[in-house]
Motif scaffolding. Sequence first.
Motif: not given
Length: 99
Positions: A1-3, A6, A75-76, A79-80, A82-83
């Motif tokens: 996956s993307e994460s 990263e 980074n976490s 991602e949140k 972006d979602t």
Amino acid sequence: SESNIELEVLIEYNSTEDFSKTDRKLPKKILKEIHFLTVVAKANATIQYQIIQKKYKTRIHRPDLYNAISRFHYNSELEKNDTRLLLKRLYKKKIKDPH
């Protein structure tokens, strides 16, 4: 996956195979542990420090630990965000055109 990609990029950038006091970079296995403890377990720095010391039988410099935690936490959060942004856009589109 993307994460995972990263995570691997962050680990490659911030690690060496040998943990030496001269460059004080963290080995991959410790960075993976910090990532897990930060993002999944949501453990604070003190707990992470104790776990890493006992599990890996090594001394870790606290600034190195704090820097790694900060990077993974940042980074976490990205991602949140972006979602959240994606969900907001989809919701607005649904309101404009419910069909």
